[in-house]
Design a protein around this motif. Structure first.
Motif, mmCIF file in Angstrom:
data_model
loop_
_atom_site.group_PDB
_atom_site.id
_atom_site.type_symbol
_atom_site.label_atom_id
_atom_site.label_comp_id
_atom_site.label_asym_id
_atom_site.label_seq_id
_atom_site.Cartn_x
_atom_site.Cartn_y
_atom_site.Cartn_z
ATOM 1 N N LYS A 96 33.724 39.361 25.343
ATOM 2 C CA LYS A 96 32.956 40.125 25.814
ATOM 3 C C LYS A 96 33.218 40.453 26.940
ATOM 4 C CE LYS A 96 28.555 39.566 23.862
ATOM 5 N NZ LYS A 96 28.770 40.487 22.704
ATOM 6 N N ILE A 97 33.252 41.065 27.505
ATOM 7 C CA ILE A 97 34.087 41.416 28.864
ATOM 8 C C ILE A 97 32.680 42.248 30.269
ATOM 9 C CG2 ILE A 97 34.852 43.650 30.223
ATOM 10 C CD1 ILE A 97 36.503 42.168 28.457
ATOM 11 N N TYR A 98 32.818 40.946 30.940
ATOM 12 C CA TYR A 98 31.645 40.924 31.846
ATOM 13 C C TYR A 98 32.340 41.413 33.144
ATOM 14 C CZ TYR A 98 29.513 38.058 29.279
ATOM 15 O OH TYR A 98 29.262 36.823 27.939
ATOM 16 N N GLN A 99 31.520 42.290 33.186
ATOM 17 C CA GLN A 99 31.670 43.866 35.112
ATOM 18 C C GLN A 99 30.651 43.407 36.204
ATOM 19 O OE1 GLN A 99 30.836 47.805 34.534
ATOM 20 N NE2 GLN A 99 31.903 48.638 35.984
ATOM 21 N N TYR A 100 31.406 42.950 37.482
ATOM 22 C CA TYR A 100 30.437 42.337 38.607
ATOM 23 C C TYR A 100 30.980 43.402 39.796
ATOM 24 C CZ TYR A 100 30.023 38.282 36.428
ATOM 25 O OH TYR A 100 30.285 37.441 35.550
ATOM 26 N N CYS A 116 41.051 40.790 33.701
ATOM 27 C CA CYS A 116 41.044 39.644 33.306
ATOM 28 C C CYS A 116 41.554 38.922 32.726
ATOM 29 C CB CYS A 116 40.244 40.249 31.420
ATOM 30 S SG CYS A 116 38.736 40.929 31.733
ATOM 31 N N ASP A 117 43.112 39.444 32.831
ATOM 32 C CA ASP A 117 44.263 37.981 32.738
ATOM 33 C C ASP A 117 44.692 37.745 34.671
ATOM 34 O OD1 ASP A 117 44.304 38.302 30.302
ATOM 35 O OD2 ASP A 117 45.552 40.095 29.767
ATOM 36 N N GLY A 118 43.959 38.058 35.589
ATOM 37 C CA GLY A 118 44.427 38.169 36.293
ATOM 38 C C GLY A 118 45.521 38.567 37.201
ATOM 39 N N GLU A 119 45.926 39.730 36.689
ATOM 40 C CA GLU A 119 47.558 40.455 36.936
ATOM 41 C C GLU A 119 46.686 41.426 38.279
ATOM 42 O OE1 GLU A 119 48.819 42.778 34.216
ATOM 43 O OE2 GLU A 119 48.820 41.186 32.732
ATOM 44 N N ARG A 133 36.340 37.986 31.227
ATOM 45 C CA ARG A 133 36.173 37.608 29.866
ATOM 46 C C ARG A 133 35.771 37.053 29.612
ATOM 47 N NH1 ARG A 133 41.683 37.755 28.855
ATOM 48 N NH2 ARG A 133 41.992 39.919 27.758
ATOM 49 N N GLN A 134 34.689 35.960 30.404
ATOM 50 C CA GLN A 134 33.846 34.711 30.766
ATOM 51 C C GLN A 134 32.521 35.088 31.905
ATOM 52 O OE1 GLN A 134 36.167 31.688 32.745
ATOM 53 N NE2 GLN A 134 37.283 31.229 30.158
ATOM 54 N N LYS A 135 31.198 34.793 31.507
ATOM 55 C CA LYS A 135 30.608 35.442 32.469
ATOM 56 C C LYS A 135 30.243 34.291 33.460
ATOM 57 C CE LYS A 135 25.290 35.897 32.513
ATOM 58 N NZ LYS A 135 24.179 36.196 31.601
#
Length: 176
Positions: A117-121, A151-154, A165-167
């Motif tokens: 799941k992908i979390y968008q903020y 998501c990978d911090g790049e 990828r984490q809430k």
């Protein structure tokens, strides 16, 4: 070639970069090894002149003859992180797909991809939307690769949003 001896060769079409038989990539511009990142499928890649290149393919192109012009590179031990030349071989797509424990790989791939799941903020950390996958976000105009990079911090954000990828639990401080 001895096991401990690292050999270097220029990368075709990228004369200021070298790849080693051990799977390292060196930049003459930076004067050091390039950072390797994982793509969405777990393969190591590097950026050469702003283009992502898979490390196992660079090693194979530099060190393994391919007289039959086979299209793919197989990891003999099925470890995507082992990019040493003695672990790689040129092969057909069919051979690569059927190599090793196909059933196990298929199940693992389905499990890992179905749970992403992908979390968008927004930039303030407020949850905007939960996507079932990066592919779903891609279908709505958000480049999947850029979402994964975030998501990978790049990269810190993409299109004005933070992706994970984490809430995340946002802790609000109240004044007394």
């Amino acid at each position: 070639m001895t096991r401990s001896e690292e050999q270097w060769r220029k990368i075709k079409d990228h004369p200021h970069y070298l790849v080693s038989n051990k799977g390292n990539v060196y930049s003459e511009y930076k004067g050091g090894l390039l950072k390797q990142m994982k793509d969405a499928y777990g393969y190591s890649q590097v950026n050469l002149n702003r283009r992502s290149k898979k490390v196992h393919r660079l090693v194979a192109e530099a060190f393994i003859p391919n007289p039959d012009k086979l299209p793919e590179v197989n990891h003999k031990d099925e470890d995507k992180n082992n990019n040493q030349v003695d672990n790689l071989e040129w092969c057909t797509s069919k051979y690569n797909m059927n190599y090793g424990d196909v059933e196990k790989r298929s199940i693992l791939s389905q499990q890992s991809h179905s749970t992403w799941k992908i979390y968008q903020y927004d930039l303030n950390g407020n949850l905007v939307k939960v996507w079932n996958s990066a592919r779903e976000a891609d279908r709505h105009g958000f480049n999947r690769r850029s979402v994964y990079r975030c998501c990978d911090g790049e990269i810190k954000s993409f299109k004005g949003y933070i992706w994970s990828r984490q809430k995340k639990v946002i802790v609000c401080q109240t004044s007394n």
